[in-house]
Design an enzyme around this catalytic site. Structure first.
Site, PDB file in Angstrom:
ATOM      1  N   ASN A  77       0.880  -1.173   0.000  1.00 27.32           N
ATOM      2  CA  ASN A  77       0.000   0.000   0.000  1.00 27.32           C
ATOM      3  C   ASN A  77       0.918   1.223   0.000  1.00 27.32           C
ATOM      4  O   ASN A  77       1.457   1.599   1.044  1.00 27.32           O
ATOM      5  CB  ASN A  77      -0.876  -0.046   1.258  1.00 27.32           C
ATOM      6  CG  ASN A  77      -1.871   1.097   1.309  1.00 27.32           C
ATOM      7  OD1 ASN A  77      -1.827   2.011   0.478  1.00 27.32           O
ATOM      8  ND2 ASN A  77      -2.751   1.063   2.283  1.00 27.32           N
ATOM      9  N   ARG A 128      -2.613  -2.113  -3.392  1.00 24.06           N
ATOM     10  CA  ARG A 128      -3.855  -1.379  -3.174  1.00 24.06           C
ATOM     11  C   ARG A 128      -3.899  -0.182  -4.122  1.00 24.06           C
ATOM     12  O   ARG A 128      -2.923   0.546  -4.264  1.00 24.06           O
ATOM     13  CB  ARG A 128      -3.897  -0.872  -1.733  1.00 24.06           C
ATOM     14  CG  ARG A 128      -5.138  -0.049  -1.507  1.00 24.06           C
ATOM     15  CD  ARG A 128      -5.150   0.622  -0.161  1.00 24.06           C
ATOM     16  NE  ARG A 128      -6.373   1.390  -0.039  1.00 24.06           N
ATOM     17  CZ  ARG A 128      -6.484   2.503   0.672  1.00 24.06           C
ATOM     18  NH1 ARG A 128      -5.460   2.980   1.328  1.00 24.06           N
ATOM     19  NH2 ARG A 128      -7.618   3.135   0.725  1.00 24.06           N
ATOM     20  N   HIS A 136     -13.210   2.372   0.234  1.00 25.24           N
ATOM     21  CA  HIS A 136     -13.174   1.367   1.317  1.00 25.24           C
ATOM     22  C   HIS A 136     -13.825   0.055   0.875  1.00 25.24           C
ATOM     23  O   HIS A 136     -14.295  -0.720   1.719  1.00 25.24           O
ATOM     24  CB  HIS A 136     -13.935   1.829   2.580  1.00 25.24           C
ATOM     25  CG  HIS A 136     -13.372   3.028   3.265  1.00 25.24           C
ATOM     26  ND1 HIS A 136     -14.162   4.041   3.756  1.00 25.24           N
ATOM     27  CD2 HIS A 136     -12.101   3.377   3.552  1.00 25.24           C
ATOM     28  CE1 HIS A 136     -13.410   4.958   4.317  1.00 25.24           C
ATOM     29  NE2 HIS A 136     -12.146   4.593   4.194  1.00 25.24           N
ATOM     30  N   LEU A 182     -16.139   2.992  10.039  1.00 23.93           N
ATOM     31  CA  LEU A 182     -15.976   4.278  10.710  1.00 23.93           C
ATOM     32  C   LEU A 182     -14.537   4.403  11.202  1.00 23.93           C
ATOM     33  O   LEU A 182     -14.151   3.811  12.212  1.00 23.93           O
ATOM     34  CB  LEU A 182     -16.967   4.389  11.881  1.00 23.93           C
ATOM     35  CG  LEU A 182     -18.442   4.093  11.545  1.00 23.93           C
ATOM     36  CD1 LEU A 182     -19.312   4.204  12.793  1.00 23.93           C
ATOM     37  CD2 LEU A 182     -18.968   5.026  10.454  1.00 23.93           C
ATOM     38  N   GLY A 229     -11.190   8.088   7.834  1.00 21.05           N
ATOM     39  CA  GLY A 229     -12.126   8.229   6.717  1.00 21.05           C
ATOM     40  C   GLY A 229     -13.273   7.278   7.008  1.00 21.05           C
ATOM     41  O   GLY A 229     -13.031   6.168   7.474  1.00 21.05           O
ATOM     42  N   ARG A 238     -10.577   9.321  20.399  1.00 20.44           N
ATOM     43  CA  ARG A 238     -10.167   9.137  21.797  1.00 20.44           C
ATOM     44  C   ARG A 238     -10.137  10.489  22.506  1.00 20.44           C
ATOM     45  O   ARG A 238     -10.552  10.626  23.648  1.00 20.44           O
ATOM     46  CB  ARG A 238      -8.798   8.462  21.872  1.00 20.44           C
ATOM     47  CG  ARG A 238      -8.883   6.980  21.558  1.00 20.44           C
ATOM     48  CD  ARG A 238      -7.545   6.393  21.243  1.00 20.44           C
ATOM     49  NE  ARG A 238      -7.101   6.806  19.914  1.00 20.44           N
ATOM     50  CZ  ARG A 238      -6.212   6.151  19.204  1.00 20.44           C
ATOM     51  NH1 ARG A 238      -5.624   5.087  19.695  1.00 20.44           N
ATOM     52  NH2 ARG A 238      -5.877   6.568  18.001  1.00 20.44           N
ATOM     53  N   GLY A 258     -15.471   2.397  14.589  1.00 15.92           N
ATOM     54  CA  GLY A 258     -16.512   1.358  14.638  1.00 15.92           C
ATOM     55  C   GLY A 258     -16.159   0.253  15.612  1.00 15.92           C
ATOM     56  O   GLY A 258     -17.029  -0.315  16.275  1.00 15.92           O
ATOM     57  N   GLU A 292      -8.204  -5.244   5.542  1.00 12.58           N
ATOM     58  CA  GLU A 292      -8.120  -4.929   4.114  1.00 12.58           C
ATOM     59  C   GLU A 292      -6.952  -5.645   3.440  1.00 12.58           C
ATOM     60  O   GLU A 292      -7.046  -6.061   2.288  1.00 12.58           O
ATOM     61  CB  GLU A 292      -8.028  -3.411   3.929  1.00 12.58           C
ATOM     62  CG  GLU A 292      -9.329  -2.734   4.340  1.00 12.58           C
ATOM     63  CD  GLU A 292      -9.238  -1.226   4.448  1.00 12.58           C
ATOM     64  OE1 GLU A 292      -9.534  -0.563   3.461  1.00 12.58           O
ATOM     65  OE2 GLU A 292      -8.867  -0.721   5.525  1.00 12.58           O
TER      66      GLU A 292
HETATM   67  P1  AMP Z   1      -8.742   4.133  11.269  1.00 11.31           P
HETATM   68  O1  AMP Z   1      -8.732   5.178  10.204  1.00 11.31           O
HETATM   69  O2  AMP Z   1      -9.624   2.977  10.976  1.00 11.31           O
HETATM   70  O3  AMP Z   1      -7.347   3.705  11.685  1.00 11.31           O
HETATM   71  O4  AMP Z   1      -9.380   4.831  12.564  1.00 11.31           O
HETATM   72  C1  AMP Z   1      -8.727   5.898  13.172  1.00 11.31           C
HETATM   73  C2  AMP Z   1      -9.580   6.502  14.253  1.00 11.31           C
HETATM   74  O5  AMP Z   1     -10.171   5.481  15.085  1.00 11.31           O
HETATM   75  C3  AMP Z   1      -8.718   7.308  15.196  1.00 11.31           C
HETATM   76  O6  AMP Z   1      -8.594   8.604  14.732  1.00 11.31           O
HETATM   77  C4  AMP Z   1      -9.481   7.232  16.482  1.00 11.31           C
HETATM   78  O7  AMP Z   1     -10.382   8.309  16.484  1.00 11.31           O
HETATM   79  C5  AMP Z   1     -10.225   5.931  16.420  1.00 11.31           C
HETATM   80  N1  AMP Z   1      -9.606   4.910  17.247  1.00 11.31           N
HETATM   81  C6  AMP Z   1      -8.625   4.076  16.921  1.00 11.31           C
HETATM   82  N2  AMP Z   1      -8.280   3.277  17.951  1.00 11.31           N
HETATM   83  C7  AMP Z   1      -9.064   3.647  18.961  1.00 11.31           C
HETATM   84  C8  AMP Z   1      -9.200   3.224  20.304  1.00 11.31           C
HETATM   85  N3  AMP Z   1      -8.434   2.250  20.798  1.00 11.31           N
HETATM   86  N4  AMP Z   1     -10.138   3.832  21.055  1.00 11.31           N
HETATM   87  C9  AMP Z   1     -10.921   4.813  20.551  1.00 11.31           C
HETATM   88  N5  AMP Z   1     -10.833   5.253  19.268  1.00 11.31           N
HETATM   89  C10 AMP Z   1      -9.917   4.691  18.504  1.00 11.31           C
END
Ligand code: AMP
Length: 398
Positions: free
Chosen positions: A7, A90, A180, A209, A212, A285, A333, A386
């Site tokens: 990627n 990717r 996605h 979620l 992006g 967070r 999510g 993914e």
């Molecule tokens: P992603 O793009 O799927 O990696 O998601 C990123 C977002 O998920 C981060 O900006 C956080 O807001 C949220 N996130 C990731 N890990 C956690 C966690 N352990 N607890 C709460 N939110 C999280």
């Protein structure tokens, strides 16, 4: 069979080496700061981690370092490059030129370069650079492109068209493409497996979620609608992206702020979303921490995000004429109970009711069923993967 999943971004390159017999990740890592000072590779393998600091002016040197790390005496997992049977890359945008995983040829790369760069200027050019770098270093290894858009190729015209002149859609390809796709496909298939049903038997809304975010309607295993559009800016508000906004408001804002077209698009991509609403952070967070401290704008950002997600769940239940399952996946999510609770709250009329105690748990790598006893519609957390989809599709097509 071992598949290397790549990627490539403009200054980064993430990889995983996957054994397709067991689907185990043998090694993984990422190069940071390609073309910049202090570039480095963080590599994991054999249960160890190692950082390689090396000047990497381009993607070719980065790939060469990845291949040598894969054969390293500490973190290496293969004896020679010949053990890598295929590479899966990717690719974010396909336009209307490719609707499935495609074997890499010079002709395919030319189409990508000539036709798709303007559709995904931040993503496709560095990804193609990554493909070309791999081809130089591994000229005899077959390679495939796995598109973020492929899973959405089954959307009907009525779902993917914008209300613009049909001739302009035809001439310029301005329509909804969705993104996605590998994640929506993976989690919908895993959900079906978990429920002991065939994908054809289910109407699922998948909520990817993360930083992006996109939501898809998956009817009988096929995507029939999704929230992202011509670019990944559309749909619900995200970490820093505005999501859907009236086009006239964009022009109005640009004038007020004295911004050019490029500047206002950059603003909508990078300075808006929950970061812009909360004024605190794009990271959920931090928003949860703000909520615990009664920060009203953090609460507003979380509520807007959950409300917009819920609206699409309802819209897609209507589009599919039913709903068997809601799937939550990706960083938010999988990890933010408040969002899941607020999305499901008020959807009892669709047979949705979650166990609020279970909702506080984290999935820890496997599926977590949040459905309250007796509820008709299943609600699952399905951790996304993914890279595994890219490896599976690459192995299949090659
Ligand atoms: P992603 O793009 O799927 O990696 O998601 C990123 C977002 O998920 C981060 O900006 C956080 O807001 C949220 N996130 C990731 N890990 C956690 C966690 N352990 N607890 C709460 N939110 C999280």
């Amino acid at each position: 069979m071992k598949v290397l999943v790549v990627n490539a971004g403009s200054s980064s390159l993430k990889y995983q080496l996957i054994d397709m017999e067991t689907e185990a990740v043998l090694a993984k890592g990422g190069v940071e700061r390609i073309g910049l000072p202090a570039s480095l590779l963080k590599a994991k393998g054999n249960g160890k981690e190692k950082v390689f600091e090396k000047d990497m002016p381009n993607h070719k040197i980065a790939i060469e370092l990845v291949l040598s790390a894969l054969q390293d005496s500490d973190v290496g997992v293969i004896k020679s490059m010949d053990e890598i049977n295929a590479v899966g890359h990717r690719m974010v945008a396909s336009g209307e030129y490719f609707n499935k995983t495609t074997v890499v040829t010079e002709e395919v790369l030319k189409i990508l370069e000539e036709k798709t760069y303007e559709l995904a200027p931040l993503h496709n050019p560095p990804a193609v650079t990554g493909v070309r770098a791999c081809m130089e270093v591994m000229p005899n290894t077959p390679m495939a492109l796995v598109f973020d858009t492929s899973f959405h190729a089954t959307m009907p015209e009525k779902a993917y068209l914008y209300g613009i002149n049909y001739e302009d859609y035809k001439a310029y390809g301005v329509r909804k493409y969705g993104f996605h796709g590998t994640s929506h496909k993976f989690v919908s298939q895993e959900a079906a497996k978990y429920l002991g049903k065939k994908p054809e038997e289910l109407k699922i809304v998948t909520c990817h979620l993360g930083n992006g975010s996109s939501i898809s309607a998956v009817d009988g295993g096929k995507c029939v609608d999704t929230t992202m559009g011509f670019t990944p800016l559309a749909g619900i508000l995200m970490g820093t992206r505005s999501g859907d906004i009236d086009a006239s408001a964009v022009e109005f804002l640009a004038k007020k702020k004295g911004m050019t077209h490029a500047e206002i698009i950059n603003y909508l991509n990078k300075k808006c979303g929950v970061a812009g609403i909360s004024g605190v952070s794009s990271d959920f967070r931090d928003l949860e921490k703000g909520m615990a401290e009664n920060n009203e704008r953090c609460i507003l950002a979380l509520d807007m995000f959950s409300y917009q997600t819920k609206k699409f769940v309802g819209a897609y239940a209507a589009a599919m004429g039913g709903l068997d399952c809601i799937v939550f996946t990706a960083g938010i999510g999988e990890n933010t109970p408040y969002v899941r609770q607020e999305v499901c709250n008020g959807l009892e009329f669709l047979g949705v009711k979650i166990d609020l105690e279970k909702n506080k748990l984290r999935p820890g790598g496997s599926i977590l069923d949040l459905t309250a006893p007796g509820a008709k519609t299943k609600v699952l957390i399905v951790p996304t993967n993914e890279e595994l989809v890219i490896a599976r599709e690459t192995a299949e097509v090659l």
